[in-house]
Motif scaffolding. Structure first.
Motif, PDB file in Angstrom:
ATOM      1  N   UNK A   1      11.220  80.509  -5.900  1.00  0.00           N
ATOM      2  CA  UNK A   1      10.813  81.914  -5.797  1.00  0.00           C
ATOM      3  C   UNK A   1      11.029  82.678  -7.101  1.00  0.00           C
ATOM      4  N   UNK A   2      12.018  82.298  -7.907  1.00  0.00           N
ATOM      5  CA  UNK A   2      12.232  83.034  -9.161  1.00  0.00           C
ATOM      6  C   UNK A   2      13.285  82.338  -9.997  1.00  0.00           C
ATOM      7  N   UNK A   3      13.380  82.748 -11.237  1.00  0.00           N
ATOM      8  CA  UNK A   3      14.481  82.330 -12.101  1.00  0.00           C
ATOM      9  C   UNK A   3      14.872  83.523 -12.959  1.00  0.00           C
ATOM     10  N   UNK A   4      16.153  83.537 -13.326  1.00  0.00           N
ATOM     11  CA  UNK A   4      16.670  84.681 -14.052  1.00  0.00           C
ATOM     12  C   UNK A   4      16.145  84.761 -15.474  1.00  0.00           C
ATOM     13  N   UNK A   5      16.072  85.965 -15.987  1.00  0.00           N
ATOM     14  CA  UNK A   5      15.673  86.204 -17.383  1.00  0.00           C
ATOM     15  C   UNK A   5      16.872  86.486 -18.267  1.00  0.00           C
ATOM     16  N   UNK A   6      18.057  86.585 -17.664  1.00  0.00           N
ATOM     17  CA  UNK A   6      19.268  86.857 -18.442  1.00  0.00           C
ATOM     18  C   UNK A   6      20.472  86.402 -17.642  1.00  0.00           C
TER      19      UNK A   6
ATOM     20  N   UNK B   1      24.444  86.829 -16.119  1.00  0.00           N
ATOM     21  CA  UNK B   1      25.130  87.911 -15.420  1.00  0.00           C
ATOM     22  C   UNK B   1      26.433  88.234 -16.130  1.00  0.00           C
ATOM     23  N   UNK B   2      27.140  89.241 -15.609  1.00  0.00           N
ATOM     24  CA  UNK B   2      28.387  89.658 -16.234  1.00  0.00           C
ATOM     25  C   UNK B   2      29.480  88.599 -16.120  1.00  0.00           C
ATOM     26  N   UNK B   3      29.431  87.783 -15.053  1.00  0.00           N
ATOM     27  CA  UNK B   3      30.499  86.814 -14.827  1.00  0.00           C
ATOM     28  C   UNK B   3      30.076  85.378 -15.138  1.00  0.00           C
ATOM     29  N   UNK B   4      28.887  85.174 -15.706  1.00  0.00           N
ATOM     30  CA  UNK B   4      28.444  83.817 -16.006  1.00  0.00           C
ATOM     31  C   UNK B   4      27.396  83.839 -17.108  1.00  0.00           C
ATOM     32  N   UNK B   5      27.444  82.805 -17.959  1.00  0.00           N
ATOM     33  CA  UNK B   5      26.434  82.663 -19.002  1.00  0.00           C
ATOM     34  C   UNK B   5      25.252  81.807 -18.536  1.00  0.00           C
ATOM     35  N   UNK B   6      25.345  81.256 -17.324  1.00  0.00           N
ATOM     36  CA  UNK B   6      24.272  80.411 -16.804  1.00  0.00           C
ATOM     37  C   UNK B   6      23.106  81.273 -16.321  1.00  0.00           C
ATOM     38  N   UNK B   7      21.919  80.679 -16.373  1.00  0.00           N
ATOM     39  CA  UNK B   7      20.717  81.370 -15.904  1.00  0.00           C
ATOM     40  C   UNK B   7      20.388  80.858 -14.501  1.00  0.00           C
ATOM     41  N   UNK B   8      20.299  81.739 -13.503  1.00  0.00           N
ATOM     42  CA  UNK B   8      20.061  81.279 -12.136  1.00  0.00           C
ATOM     43  C   UNK B   8      18.595  80.951 -11.876  1.00  0.00           C
ATOM     44  N   UNK B   9      18.401  79.982 -10.985  1.00  0.00           N
ATOM     45  CA  UNK B   9      17.071  79.613 -10.521  1.00  0.00           C
ATOM     46  C   UNK B   9      17.159  79.520  -9.002  1.00  0.00           C
ATOM     47  N   UNK B  10      16.205  80.104  -8.272  1.00  0.00           N
ATOM     48  CA  UNK B  10      16.335  80.272  -6.819  1.00  0.00           C
ATOM     49  C   UNK B  10      15.225  79.541  -6.066  1.00  0.00           C
TER      50      UNK B  10
END
Length: 434
Positions: free
Chosen positions: A315-320, A322-331
């Protein structure tokens, strides 16, 4: 003279003692010799006979000795037959003697064929609830909260319409739902009567249009409130029910606690959808646009899940980050299943582009030895150990880069048993004997 007589007497006594000693010694020697020859005549080896202790049963020491070989007589090779060194079972091939076959090995093998595999990126991730399926249940009025007879703990399944809580006024003088309910019933009845009278009088033009509309508006407003309170019982206590069939996620109140109208009491997870969140390291962001599906596993289950089997969709993947992680999420959105627990971690294999004409074998076929990987090649029940070079794995299959050829048969189940049988093979020349 007296001394001479004493010496003669002593000499005579010594002479008689020596004769008796010699007689006893000769008698003992004769007895032992006889006993020995008797034992030897009893101990014989007939043709094909086994070693027996029957002769020992005749060998006894009658002179106060309790040591016999009766127990040895019971020790024979019949007992040894129960402790045979022969293997319990044998892997018998056509034309082989079962007596000389090796241990039984239960295994299965598959013929290697080339097929389409895929590129894989292994990452970690989390199972999440779909926000649409997560429902918050709120207090409809202020008062003292009481739990129903239903057990309210995380993970409990509640059916739609199940009574969850009761909100009562108890001894409260303010914000008492029972008093509010009685006042509302009285207001509802009064507004209804005023509206009915206004309808009759407007027909005869005995009241103005403004008076009629005011009576109508008041009745409709109180009716709306009354419909909300229709969830209350006859005493005016507010009953909170489950809006749909769902699993309890969090219980946010305690028995006897005072709550205000609008406070969150409970959250439930409906059987709708789940979210698989994969965390991509910054150095592999290029894979985001090439991912088609994912396989994943959780620590509490032996099953390898596939998003395609769960009607999964990227459905989506992150473009940046988060504050608590350097990983980019993919959903991925996937179907709800009771085997998956929201909030738990998962090992994820992201499936990318296809690899044509690849050799891929089940992970269960691969063994490791001092950091090197190998498999067993099956030659109709005889096995060869073959070292291989492995590529990427998707949790179920591994891409083999070198070491295997098409049409060979590789052991896919029972590889460890094959290894142990090859290590424990014992030549049949070993015999058990005393």
């Amino acid at each position: 003279m007296k001394n001479i007589i004493i010496l003669i007497a002593v000499s005579i006594a010594l002479t008689l003692s020596c004769k008796n000693s010699k007689h006893d010694h000769d008698h003992l020697h004769e007895d032992n010799s006889t006993h020995l020859h008797a034992g030897e005549s009893t101990l014989s080896h007939e043709a094909g006979s086994t070693h027996s202790h029957e002769a020992d049963t005749e060998h006894s020491h009658e002179a106060g000795s309790t040591h016999t070989h009766d127990a040895d007589a019971e020790h024979s090779h019949d007992a040894d037959a129960e402790h045979s060194h022969e293997p319990d079972a044998a892997l018998v091939h056509e034309g082989e003697d079962p007596a000389v076959a090796g241990p039984v090995v239960e295994y299965s093998s598959e013929k290697i064929i080339r097929k389409t595999f895929h590129k894989v990126q292994r990452v970690s991730g989390t199972i999440l609830t779909d926000k649409k399926g997560e429902i918050a249940i709120l207090a409809s009025s202020s008062g003292i909260i009481s739990f129903s007879d239903q057990f309210l703990y995380p993970g409990i399944k509640v059916a739609m319409g199940t009574n969850l809580f009761t909100i009562s006024g108890a001894d409260l003088s303010k914000d008492n739902p029972e008093i509010e309910y009685k006042q509302l019933v009285a207001d509802y009845n009064r507004a209804g009567q005023n509206f009915e009278r206004a309808k009759r009088l407007i027909e005869d033009k005995l009241v103005t249009e403004e008076h009629y509309l005011a009576a109508k508006n008041e009745f409709e407003k109180i009716s709306a409130e009354y419909r909300i309170y229709s969830l209350s019982d006859s005493s005016g206590q507010r009953i909170i029910k489950a809006p749909k069939t769902a699993y309890i996620k969090d219980v946010l109140v305690e028995e006897g606690e005072y709550v205000n109208a609008g406070d969150k009491l409970l959250t439930v997870q409906a059987e709708s959808k789940l979210i698989l969140k994969a965390d991509i390291p910054p150095g592999r962001l290029d894979v985001r646009t090439r991912i088609k599906a994912a396989k994943f596993a959780c620590a509490y289950s032996d099953r390898i899940f596939n998003t395609e089997d769960l009607n999964g969709k990227l459905i989506s993947y992150g473009r940046s980050g988060s504050d608590d992680s350097f990983y980019i999420p993919l959903f991925f959105r996937i179907d709800f299943t009771e085997e998956l627990i929201p909030g738990t971690f998962a090992d994820i294999w992201l499936i990318g582009e296809d690899i044509k004409d690849a050799i891929a074998i089940p992970n269960s076929a691969i063994m490791e030895e001092f950091g090197k990987l190998y498999v067993f090649i099956d030659h109709e029940g005889h096995f060869d150990k073959r070292f291989i070079e492995a590529g990427e794995s998707d949790g179920q299959f591994t891409h083999i880069l070198s070491g295997l050829s098409e049409s060979e048969h590789v052991v896919t189940q029972g590889a460890y048993q094959v290894k142990m049988s090859m290590m424990s093979s014992i030549p049949n020349t070993h015999q058990h004997s005393h």
